[in-house]
Motif scaffolding. Structure first.
Motif, PDB file in Angstrom:
ATOM      1  N   TRP A  54       0.807  -1.231   0.000  1.00 40.98           N
ATOM      2  CA  TRP A  54       0.000   0.000   0.000  1.00 40.98           C
ATOM      3  C   TRP A  54       0.839   1.280   0.000  1.00 40.98           C
ATOM      4  CZ3 TRP A  54      -1.683  -3.938   3.429  1.00 40.98           C
ATOM      5  CH2 TRP A  54      -2.874  -4.578   3.060  1.00 40.98           C
ATOM      6  N   SER A  55       2.152   1.167  -0.016  1.00 43.07           N
ATOM      7  CA  SER A  55       2.939   2.407   0.043  1.00 43.07           C
ATOM      8  C   SER A  55       3.023   3.049  -1.338  1.00 43.07           C
ATOM      9  CB  SER A  55       4.331   2.141   0.608  1.00 43.07           C
ATOM     10  OG  SER A  55       5.017   1.201  -0.168  1.00 43.07           O
ATOM     11  N   ARG A  56       3.135   4.369  -1.331  1.00 43.38           N
ATOM     12  CA  ARG A  56       3.255   5.131  -2.575  1.00 43.38           C
ATOM     13  C   ARG A  56       4.710   5.032  -3.031  1.00 43.38           C
ATOM     14  NH1 ARG A  56      -0.643   8.218   0.587  1.00 43.38           N
ATOM     15  NH2 ARG A  56      -2.454   8.694  -0.723  1.00 43.38           N
ATOM     16  N   THR A  57       4.992   4.020  -3.817  1.00 46.81           N
ATOM     17  CA  THR A  57       6.389   3.690  -4.115  1.00 46.81           C
ATOM     18  C   THR A  57       7.107   4.805  -4.876  1.00 46.81           C
ATOM     19  OG1 THR A  57       5.622   2.486  -6.055  1.00 46.81           O
ATOM     20  CG2 THR A  57       6.033   1.200  -4.091  1.00 46.81           C
TER      21      THR A  57
ATOM     22  N   SER B  12       1.255 -11.144   5.280  1.00 42.71           N
ATOM     23  CA  SER B  12      -0.117 -11.625   5.542  1.00 42.71           C
ATOM     24  C   SER B  12      -1.150 -10.578   5.150  1.00 42.71           C
ATOM     25  CB  SER B  12      -0.261 -11.974   7.024  1.00 42.71           C
ATOM     26  OG  SER B  12      -0.106 -10.789   7.797  1.00 42.71           O
ATOM     27  N   PHE B  13      -0.693  -9.430   4.670  1.00 43.61           N
ATOM     28  CA  PHE B  13      -1.578  -8.316   4.303  1.00 43.61           C
ATOM     29  C   PHE B  13      -2.437  -7.868   5.489  1.00 43.61           C
ATOM     30  CE2 PHE B  13      -0.596 -10.692   0.419  1.00 43.61           C
ATOM     31  CZ  PHE B  13       0.039  -9.701  -0.297  1.00 43.61           C
ATOM     32  N   CYS B  14      -1.820  -7.885   6.655  1.00 41.84           N
ATOM     33  CA  CYS B  14      -2.532  -7.478   7.875  1.00 41.84           C
ATOM     34  C   CYS B  14      -2.706  -5.968   7.952  1.00 41.84           C
ATOM     35  CB  CYS B  14      -1.774  -7.976   9.108  1.00 41.84           C
ATOM     36  SG  CYS B  14      -0.190  -7.131   9.375  1.00 41.84           S
ATOM     37  N   ALA B  15      -1.884  -5.213   7.212  1.00 41.30           N
ATOM     38  CA  ALA B  15      -1.938  -3.744   7.139  1.00 41.30           C
ATOM     39  C   ALA B  15      -1.418  -3.047   8.393  1.00 41.30           C
ATOM     40  CB  ALA B  15      -3.341  -3.249   6.815  1.00 41.30           C
ATOM     41  N   ALA B  16      -0.783  -3.768   9.295  1.00 39.16           N
ATOM     42  CA  ALA B  16      -0.235  -3.125  10.495  1.00 39.16           C
ATOM     43  C   ALA B  16       0.804  -2.067  10.131  1.00 39.16           C
ATOM     44  CB  ALA B  16       0.376  -4.179  11.415  1.00 39.16           C
ATOM     45  N   CYS B  17       1.564  -2.317   9.081  1.00 40.44           N
ATOM     46  CA  CYS B  17       2.571  -1.335   8.659  1.00 40.44           C
ATOM     47  C   CYS B  17       1.903  -0.030   8.238  1.00 40.44           C
ATOM     48  CB  CYS B  17       3.414  -1.904   7.520  1.00 40.44           C
ATOM     49  SG  CYS B  17       2.455  -2.623   6.165  1.00 40.44           S
ATOM     50  N   ALA B  18       0.885  -0.138   7.420  1.00 41.06           N
ATOM     51  CA  ALA B  18       0.191   1.055   6.923  1.00 41.06           C
ATOM     52  C   ALA B  18      -0.473   1.815   8.069  1.00 41.06           C
ATOM     53  CB  ALA B  18      -0.845   0.648   5.882  1.00 41.06           C
ATOM     54  N   GLU B  19      -1.056   1.087   8.990  1.00 41.01           N
ATOM     55  CA  GLU B  19      -1.771   1.739  10.089  1.00 41.01           C
ATOM     56  C   GLU B  19      -0.830   2.395  11.094  1.00 41.01           C
ATOM     57  OE1 GLU B  19      -4.295  -1.407  11.428  1.00 41.01           O
ATOM     58  OE2 GLU B  19      -5.520  -1.292   9.606  1.00 41.01           O
TER      59      GLU B  19
ATOM     60  N   ARG C 231      -4.606  -0.845  -4.234  1.00 40.98           N
ATOM     61  CA  ARG C 231      -4.277  -2.253  -3.989  1.00 40.98           C
ATOM     62  C   ARG C 231      -2.901  -2.311  -3.317  1.00 40.98           C
ATOM     63  NH1 ARG C 231      -4.448  -5.041  -9.398  1.00 40.98           N
ATOM     64  NH2 ARG C 231      -3.765  -6.729  -8.071  1.00 40.98           N
ATOM     65  N   PRO C 232      -2.629  -3.355  -2.532  1.00 37.29           N
ATOM     66  CA  PRO C 232      -1.366  -3.369  -1.782  1.00 37.29           C
ATOM     67  C   PRO C 232      -0.131  -3.307  -2.678  1.00 37.29           C
ATOM     68  CG  PRO C 232      -2.625  -5.408  -1.419  1.00 37.29           C
ATOM     69  CD  PRO C 232      -3.514  -4.479  -2.167  1.00 37.29           C
ATOM     70  N   TRP C 233      -0.131  -4.080  -3.749  1.00 36.04           N
ATOM     71  CA  TRP C 233       0.951  -4.021  -4.726  1.00 36.04           C
ATOM     72  C   TRP C 233       0.602  -4.939  -5.876  1.00 36.04           C
ATOM     73  CZ3 TRP C 233       4.726  -5.828  -0.368  1.00 36.04           C
ATOM     74  CH2 TRP C 233       4.485  -7.141  -0.023  1.00 36.04           C
ATOM     75  N   THR C 234       1.446  -4.916  -6.906  1.00 36.37           N
ATOM     76  CA  THR C 234       1.203  -5.791  -8.059  1.00 36.37           C
ATOM     77  C   THR C 234       2.306  -6.835  -8.181  1.00 36.37           C
ATOM     78  OG1 THR C 234       2.408  -4.338  -9.559  1.00 36.37           O
ATOM     79  CG2 THR C 234       0.038  -3.943  -9.333  1.00 36.37           C
TER      80      THR C 234
ATOM     81  N   HIS D 194      -3.539 -10.285  -9.607  1.00 38.49           N
ATOM     82  CA  HIS D 194      -4.455 -10.720  -8.542  1.00 38.49           C
ATOM     83  C   HIS D 194      -4.219  -9.946  -7.243  1.00 38.49           C
ATOM     84  CE1 HIS D 194      -7.026 -13.454  -6.399  1.00 38.49           C
ATOM     85  NE2 HIS D 194      -6.064 -13.781  -5.557  1.00 38.49           N
ATOM     86  N   ALA D 195      -5.249  -9.482  -6.605  1.00 34.71           N
ATOM     87  CA  ALA D 195      -5.126  -8.790  -5.312  1.00 34.71           C
ATOM     88  C   ALA D 195      -5.481  -9.762  -4.202  1.00 34.71           C
ATOM     89  CB  ALA D 195      -6.046  -7.575  -5.277  1.00 34.71           C
ATOM     90  N   PRO D 196      -4.818  -9.665  -3.035  1.00 36.06           N
ATOM     91  CA  PRO D 196      -5.113 -10.578  -1.934  1.00 36.06           C
ATOM     92  C   PRO D 196      -6.499 -10.331  -1.359  1.00 36.06           C
ATOM     93  CG  PRO D 196      -3.548  -8.926  -1.230  1.00 36.06           C
ATOM     94  CD  PRO D 196      -3.748  -8.738  -2.703  1.00 36.06           C
TER      95      PRO D 196
END
Ligand code: SF4
Ligand code: SF4
Ligand code: SF4
Length: 169
Positions: free
Chosen positions: A29-32, A72-79, A91-94, A167-169
């Motif tokens: 989800w980061s703005r790379t 695991s796509f838990c999103a703890a990093c983003a939060e 989307r989290p990434w491609t 595919h997105a998780p």
């Protein structure tokens, strides 16, 4: 004899990879594209990741290291991030798994470790002319979780940016 040729091929591949370092993998989800402008290198995302797959990379910026485990796509990093680095609406990434010629199976050594590690059944094996089944990644099924990376005994799996339709998780 066969083992030696596999080993030489692997060493050559690893040397080649060192010469041309791939772009660092940023957290999901980061703005790379703006990452190094927006990130203050505070380390909050790395501290928050329950899988410990975010490490301090070049310049102290966080990078994903799939050799430590899978996302695991838990999103703890983003939060956890106090800056506008993450976009949860996207989307989290491609990322998609890719398998290099150093793969043991491609060198006629039986191995299915990547398939066994994949939670999405995205790695299929088909018999090759040499008699050993070789892996292919179903792009439409791969979420880019990276579970296959640490499972590979030949360091043959990397995650590469795929099409936006991946595919997105
Ligand atoms: S989504 Fe969760 S497991 Fe994946 S990198 Fe972020 S904190 Fe770690
Ligand atoms: S990245 Fe994840 S979903 Fe994709 S092939 Fe590897 S283990 Fe399977
Ligand atoms: S785990 Fe690695 S060496 Fe084994 S089949 Fe998969 S890509 Fe090839």
């Amino acid at each position: 004899m066969a083992d030696e040729s596999v080993d030489l091929g692997r060493r050559g591949f690893l040397r080649g990879r060192r010469r041309a370092e791939p772009a660092p993998l940023r957290p999901p989800w980061s703005r790379t594209k703006q990452f190094t402008d927006l990130c203050t290198r505070c380390g909050a995302c790395a501290d928050a990741c329950p899988e410990s797959i975010i490490r301090r990379g070049d310049g102290g910026f966080p990078e994903i290291d799939f050799r430590r485990g899978e996302c695991s796509f838990c999103a703890a990093c983003a939060e956890s991030c106090p800056e506008p680095v993450f976009d949860r609406a996207a989307r989290p990434w491609t990322l998609i798994a890719r398998i290099a010629p150093s793969c043991l199976a491609m060198n006629r050594v039986v191995c299915r470790s990547c398939r066994d590690a994949c939670p999405e059944a995205a790695i299929r094996f088909a018999l090759a002319p040499g008699g050993v089944a070789v892996p292919t990644v179903e792009d439409g099924a791969c979420t880019g979780c990276g579970a296959c990376v640490a499972a590979c005994p030949a360091d043959a799996v990397t995650l590469q940016p795929g099409p936006e339709t991946a595919h997105a998780p």
